[in-house]
Motif scaffolding. Structure first.
Motif, PDB file in Angstrom:
ATOM      1  N   GLN A 118       9.199  85.980  16.144  1.00  0.00           N
ATOM      2  CA  GLN A 118      10.556  86.319  15.726  1.00  0.00           C
ATOM      3  C   GLN A 118      10.453  87.139  14.448  1.00  0.00           C
ATOM      4  O   GLN A 118      10.044  86.632  13.406  1.00  0.00           O
ATOM      5  N   VAL A 119      10.797  88.417  14.537  1.00  0.00           N
ATOM      6  CA  VAL A 119      10.559  89.366  13.452  1.00  0.00           C
ATOM      7  C   VAL A 119      11.893  89.878  12.902  1.00  0.00           C
ATOM      8  O   VAL A 119      12.785  90.266  13.656  1.00  0.00           O
ATOM      9  N   LEU A 120      11.989  89.887  11.569  1.00  0.00           N
ATOM     10  CA  LEU A 120      13.181  90.402  10.900  1.00  0.00           C
ATOM     11  C   LEU A 120      12.962  91.844  10.450  1.00  0.00           C
ATOM     12  O   LEU A 120      11.841  92.238  10.116  1.00  0.00           O
ATOM     13  N   GLY A 121      14.052  92.598  10.401  1.00  0.00           N
ATOM     14  CA  GLY A 121      14.013  93.902   9.775  1.00  0.00           C
ATOM     15  C   GLY A 121      13.991  93.731   8.263  1.00  0.00           C
ATOM     16  O   GLY A 121      14.196  92.628   7.750  1.00  0.00           O
ATOM     17  N   ILE A 122      13.743  94.799   7.556  1.00  0.00           N
ATOM     18  CA  ILE A 122      13.678  94.707   6.099  1.00  0.00           C
ATOM     19  C   ILE A 122      15.077  94.962   5.528  1.00  0.00           C
ATOM     20  O   ILE A 122      15.715  94.048   5.014  1.00  0.00           O
ATOM     21  N   ASN A 123      15.557  96.197   5.620  1.00  0.00           N
ATOM     22  CA  ASN A 123      16.923  96.499   5.166  1.00  0.00           C
ATOM     23  C   ASN A 123      17.941  96.410   6.295  1.00  0.00           C
ATOM     24  O   ASN A 123      19.116  96.184   6.051  1.00  0.00           O
ATOM     25  N   ASN A 124      17.493  96.647   7.519  1.00  0.00           N
ATOM     26  CA  ASN A 124      18.385  96.676   8.676  1.00  0.00           C
ATOM     27  C   ASN A 124      17.776  95.882   9.814  1.00  0.00           C
ATOM     28  O   ASN A 124      16.552  95.700   9.879  1.00  0.00           O
TER      29      ASN A 124
END
Length: 188
Positions: A118-124
């Motif tokens: 499960q990977v998040l974006g940094i700014n978006n």
């Protein structure tokens, strides 16, 4: 899903300072050095940083060299850098889904445990990179631990691959089996 503004700013400070260190040693892109050192994000050209990033992941021990050479780092920053060294994962992935909690990456590498990241974006949100396109996506990136989540190192190489119906069925069967108890939300 993406990092908070505070965490995104923290990540970019660490990322650009590390790339500035590498660039200073290897003289890969001298035109970017001042912008990296001064954290002038608006003037940084990500395409020019790509060769510096590649040097980092070919020689990840540079991270420890940087930590040892930089006496101004606090304990939290050192621990984040150490986690990048120990737990970064450069691989090809299939992005299988976009969910509220993050994008779901399935690795395509026999040397990587079979699971979903499960990977998040940094700014978006990562899904913003794939507007109006149909899942699944074949990509290459480096995923990193950051605090208690997984992010990517600012670069996603999107392969122009299309999957036939049989391949999509196989991928989704594997994905469905992994969803039961194999979603990793951190790399530490």
């Amino acid at each position: 899903a993406n990092l908070s503004k505070k965490d995104a700013d923290h990540f970019y400070r660490l990322w650009y300072e590390l790339l500035a260190y590498i660039n200073n040693i290897y003289k890969i892109c001298p035109t970017m050095q001042e912008y990296l050192e001064n954290l002038e994000k608006s003037k940084i050209d990500d395409q020019l940083l790509f060769p510096i990033r590649e040097k980092l992941w070919k020689k990840p021990y540079i991270i420890m060299n940087y930590c040892e050479a930089n006496s101004t780092l606090n304990e939290e920053d050192i621990n984040i850098y150490k986690s990048w060294l120990k737990h970064h994962l450069k691989s090809r992935f299939i992005i299988m889904d976009f969910q509220e909690e993050g994008s779901l990456f399935m690795p395509l590498n026999e040397n990587v445990p079979t699971c979903i990241y499960q990977v998040l974006g940094i700014n978006n949100d990562i899904r913003d990179l794939f507007k109006n396109k149909t899942l699944p996506f074949y990509i290459e990136t480096v995923i990193l631990p950051f605090k208690d989540v997984i992010i990517y190192d600012t670069y996603i190489n999107i392969f122009q691959a299309s999957f036939d119906e049989k391949t999509i069925d196989i991928l989704y069967n594997q994905y469905e089996n992994l969803l039961i108890n194999n979603i990793k939300t951190n790399l530490n």
